[in-house]
Design a protein around this motif. Structure first.
Motif, PDB file in Angstrom:
ATOM      1  N   MET A  70     -13.739 -13.759   9.584  1.00 61.19           N
ATOM      2  CA  MET A  70     -13.452 -13.041   8.496  1.00 61.19           C
ATOM      3  C   MET A  70     -11.968 -12.409   9.136  1.00 61.19           C
ATOM      4  N   GLN A  71     -11.273 -12.391   7.871  1.00 56.24           N
ATOM      5  CA  GLN A  71      -9.601 -12.029   8.196  1.00 56.24           C
ATOM      6  C   GLN A  71      -9.626 -10.663   7.979  1.00 56.24           C
ATOM      7  N   SER A  72      -8.920  -9.696   8.910  1.00 58.91           N
ATOM      8  CA  SER A  72      -8.513  -8.410   8.830  1.00 58.91           C
ATOM      9  C   SER A  72      -7.307  -8.134   7.875  1.00 58.91           C
ATOM     10  N   PHE A  73      -7.380  -7.316   6.976  1.00 63.04           N
ATOM     11  CA  PHE A  73      -6.326  -7.049   6.274  1.00 63.04           C
ATOM     12  C   PHE A  73      -5.454  -5.859   6.434  1.00 63.04           C
ATOM     13  N   PHE A  74      -5.914  -5.358   7.536  1.00 62.33           N
ATOM     14  CA  PHE A  74      -5.418  -3.877   7.978  1.00 62.33           C
ATOM     15  C   PHE A  74      -4.054  -3.888   8.360  1.00 62.33           C
ATOM     16  N   GLU A  75      -3.028  -2.997   8.154  1.00 64.21           N
ATOM     17  CA  GLU A  75      -1.694  -2.899   8.704  1.00 64.21           C
ATOM     18  C   GLU A  75      -1.828  -1.715   9.369  1.00 64.21           C
ATOM     19  N   LYS A  76      -1.329  -1.684  10.661  1.00 61.15           N
ATOM     20  CA  LYS A  76      -1.061  -0.824  11.774  1.00 61.15           C
ATOM     21  C   LYS A  76       0.208  -0.029  11.520  1.00 61.15           C
ATOM     22  N   THR A 117       3.119   1.691  12.835  1.00 57.26           N
ATOM     23  CA  THR A 117       3.941   2.020  13.941  1.00 57.26           C
ATOM     24  C   THR A 117       4.919   3.497  13.787  1.00 57.26           C
ATOM     25  N   LYS A 118       5.421   3.328  12.796  1.00 60.36           N
ATOM     26  CA  LYS A 118       6.347   4.445  12.556  1.00 60.36           C
ATOM     27  C   LYS A 118       6.258   4.768  11.305  1.00 60.36           C
ATOM     28  N   THR A 119       6.513   6.364  10.959  1.00 56.91           N
ATOM     29  CA  THR A 119       6.675   6.922   9.571  1.00 56.91           C
ATOM     30  C   THR A 119       8.166   7.634   9.670  1.00 56.91           C
ATOM     31  N   LYS A 120       8.960   7.134   8.529  1.00 50.42           N
ATOM     32  CA  LYS A 120      10.031   7.997   8.529  1.00 50.42           C
ATOM     33  C   LYS A 120       9.989   8.818   7.200  1.00 50.42           C
ATOM     34  N   PRO A 121       9.963  10.126   7.198  1.00 51.78           N
ATOM     35  CA  PRO A 121      10.107  10.986   5.835  1.00 51.78           C
ATOM     36  C   PRO A 121      11.386  10.638   5.280  1.00 51.78           C
ATOM     37  N   ILE A 122      11.481  10.511   3.836  1.00 52.30           N
ATOM     38  CA  ILE A 122      12.679  10.480   3.354  1.00 52.30           C
ATOM     39  C   ILE A 122      13.024  11.753   2.377  1.00 52.30           C
ATOM     40  N   VAL A 142       8.897   5.848   4.255  1.00 50.61           N
ATOM     41  CA  VAL A 142       8.896   4.470   4.622  1.00 50.61           C
ATOM     42  C   VAL A 142       8.413   4.390   6.253  1.00 50.61           C
ATOM     43  N   ASP A 143       7.314   3.403   5.886  1.00 48.28           N
ATOM     44  CA  ASP A 143       6.389   3.056   7.207  1.00 48.28           C
ATOM     45  C   ASP A 143       6.765   1.769   7.772  1.00 48.28           C
ATOM     46  N   ASP A 144       6.976   1.837   9.010  1.00 47.77           N
ATOM     47  CA  ASP A 144       7.119   0.275   9.688  1.00 47.77           C
ATOM     48  C   ASP A 144       5.582   0.127  10.030  1.00 47.77           C
ATOM     49  N   VAL A 145       5.182  -1.067   9.669  1.00 49.04           N
ATOM     50  CA  VAL A 145       3.789  -1.518   9.630  1.00 49.04           C
ATOM     51  C   VAL A 145       3.588  -2.878  10.742  1.00 49.04           C
ATOM     52  N   GLU A 146       2.694  -3.043  11.411  1.00 46.50           N
ATOM     53  CA  GLU A 146       2.132  -4.419  11.989  1.00 46.50           C
ATOM     54  C   GLU A 146       1.298  -5.289  11.005  1.00 46.50           C
ATOM     55  N   LEU A 147       1.700  -6.153  10.698  1.00 50.39           N
ATOM     56  CA  LEU A 147       0.851  -7.080   9.815  1.00 50.39           C
ATOM     57  C   LEU A 147      -0.340  -7.758  10.485  1.00 50.39           C
ATOM     58  N   PRO A 148      -1.582  -8.170   9.899  1.00 47.23           N
ATOM     59  CA  PRO A 148      -2.641  -8.687  10.379  1.00 47.23           C
ATOM     60  C   PRO A 148      -1.995  -9.992  11.254  1.00 47.23           C
ATOM     61  N   ASN A 149      -0.934 -10.607  10.928  1.00 49.05           N
ATOM     62  CA  ASN A 149      -0.526 -11.834  11.734  1.00 49.05           C
ATOM     63  C   ASN A 149       0.490 -11.456  12.912  1.00 49.05           C
ATOM     64  N   GLY A 150       0.512 -10.232  12.960  1.00 52.21           N
ATOM     65  CA  GLY A 150       1.302  -9.680  14.131  1.00 52.21           C
ATOM     66  C   GLY A 150       2.862  -9.507  13.732  1.00 52.21           C
ATOM     67  N   ARG A 173       7.060  -0.324   4.474  1.00 56.19           N
ATOM     68  CA  ARG A 173       6.514  -0.271   3.265  1.00 56.19           C
ATOM     69  C   ARG A 173       6.909   1.224   2.718  1.00 56.19           C
ATOM     70  N   GLU A 174       7.378   1.230   1.792  1.00 56.45           N
ATOM     71  CA  GLU A 174       7.903   2.535   1.045  1.00 56.45           C
ATOM     72  C   GLU A 174       6.634   3.212   0.260  1.00 56.45           C
ATOM     73  N   ILE A 175       6.232   4.310   0.451  1.00 55.26           N
ATOM     74  CA  ILE A 175       4.938   4.908   0.221  1.00 55.26           C
ATOM     75  C   ILE A 175       5.514   6.227  -0.565  1.00 55.26           C
TER      76      ILE A 175
END
Length: 182
Positions: free
Chosen positions: A1-7, A9-14, A24-32, A37-39
């Motif tokens: 079963m595939q994991s969809f979780f994005e870890k 690694t860094k959050t930058k408040p704008i 803006v978050d830097d994320v590691e995708l399930p495929n590495g 991500r702008e949130i």
């Protein structure tokens, strides 16, 4: 079963504003692989579907700057820190319409724009409206006009794009499903 979780690694408040925060978050995708991500962080909101004894839905008409136009919507507002959604619902109903209620029914909650925002909106229904003798003052930067429509009139407004926001469209579909308003 595939994991969809994005870890993350860094959050930058704008930006930190009165209503929202942007990061803006830097994320590691399930495929590495890595991605950004702008949130938008939002405290949440509440909307009320107010129905009069005569079976009319009470809407507010107000200018929405991001769209540069006037919208017709069900009353709604931002959750205050530590405030229960039911309390927000009654407060916003009173401030925006001059009505109150002691009979709220929770309908649902939903994420408004989960692709970039964490805003969770709670929806309540009331068919027990009471006009306030002394309505509380609304927000000083909010200019509102009330409009009461039957369900059929509201459905026509949707067809004509006079009602054009998600929470209000949901409310009309919900009332149609319930058949509690003729």
């Amino acid at each position: 079963m595939q994991s969809f979780f994005e870890k993350t690694t860094k959050t930058k408040p704008i930006f930190k504003g009165k209503v929202v925060q942007l990061q803006v978050d830097d994320v590691e995708l399930p495929n590495g692989e890595m991605a950004k991500r702008e949130i938008i962080r939002h405290p949440g909101a509440v909307a009320v579907i107010p129905v009069t004894k005569e079976g009319k839905i009470v809407f507010v008409k107000q200018y929405r700057k991001p769209l540069e136009k006037v919208l017709i919507e069900i009353p709604a507002g931002k959750l205050e820190s530590g405030e229960a959604p039911e309390k927000t619902a009654v407060r916003e109903l009173e401030e925006e319409t001059g009505f109150t209620t002691n009979d709220l029914t929770f309908v649902t909650s939903f994420y408004t724009s989960p692709g970039f925002a964490d805003e969770l909106m709670y929806i309540y229904l009331t068919t027990e409206l009471e006009a306030l003798e002394q309505p509380p003052a609304g927000d000083e930067d909010e200019f509102i006009e009330l409009i009461e429509l039957t369900l059929e009139e509201a459905k026509q407004y949707v067809k004509e794009n006079k009602i054009h926001d998600a929470k209000t469209n949901f409310a009309i579909l919900y009332l149609e499903m319930l058949e509690c308003v003729k």
